[in-house]
Design an enzyme around this catalytic site. Structure first.
Site: not given
Length: 216
Positions: A121, A141
């Site tokens: 990210e 995740e």
């Protein structure tokens, strides 16, 4: 791991090291023993630096010390948080990465080793990505029952497409550097330990294109 170009250190903000090399600031995540896992101190350092970039800096090279760019969030610091506290932690990450993307100078991320989870990210918040041959990408995740929390739900699919991101989230698989280039994770490839030099050469081309004088 690529060694930053020679220059003088201008500050160390917690676990974020900042050096100056002419009109380039070399910003290094500095938690190599933790694979540069992102914690509150790192988020704070990132936000602080990119909110007030030193005068005369025209481009930033963002890299990680040790064998990895960043293995993502430091989950050991999140396990005892309540849902509300977890949400606030995510907001802190959003704010820091927004400073990178919407700051006053272009940011070139030099990627090597793990570029995973929150590390991916952060890389996607940069404007240009240079990947050394050791770099690999993953979004684990989904395997941990959580979702991307640092703006990745917007930045990652914009970079590689929603379908490819969905596949990464559902399978937990990693993307090697050669496939990463085809997928759009990075646009510039580099040999090991040469990423910073490649990023600096990009900066010189960018300044010539805009016909701006360098400070050298």
């Amino acid at each position: 791991m690529n060694e930053p170009a020679s220059g003088s250190a201008i500050s160390t903000q917690g676990l974020l090291k900042v050096e100056r090399d002419g009109d380039i600031a070399i910003v290094s995540l500095s938690r190599p023993a933790k694979r540069n896992a992102l914690n509150d101190k790192l988020f704070s350092g990132i936000e602080q630096f990119f909110s007030d970039v030193p005068a005369g800096v025209r481009a930033v090279v963002l890299c990680g010390e040790g064998e990895h760019f960043s293995a993502g969030l430091d989950l050991s610091e999140l396990k005892d948080l309540t849902a509300a506290e977890g949400m606030m932690h995510s907001i802190v990450g959003h704010r820091a990465f927004d400073r990178v993307q919407f700051g006053s100078v272009p940011v070139v991320a030099v990627l090597h080793g793990a570029v995973v989870g929150g590390g991916l990210e952060l890389a996607c918040a940069a404007h240009i990505r240079v990947a050394e041959t050791s770099a690999f990408y993953a979004l684990p995740e989904g395997q941990r029952g959580i979702f991307v929390g640092g703006g990745g739900s917007v930045r990652v699919p914009r970079t590689i497409g929603a379908a490819r991101m969905t596949d990464m989230m559902l399978t937990g698989g990693s993307i090697p550097p050669r496939k990463g280039s085809r997928s759009g994770f990075h646009t510039i490839s580099s040999h090991p330990a040469k990423g910073c030099a490649k990023a600096s050469s990009w900066r010189d081309r960018w300044l010539r294109m805009l016909r701006l004088p360098t400070s050298r």
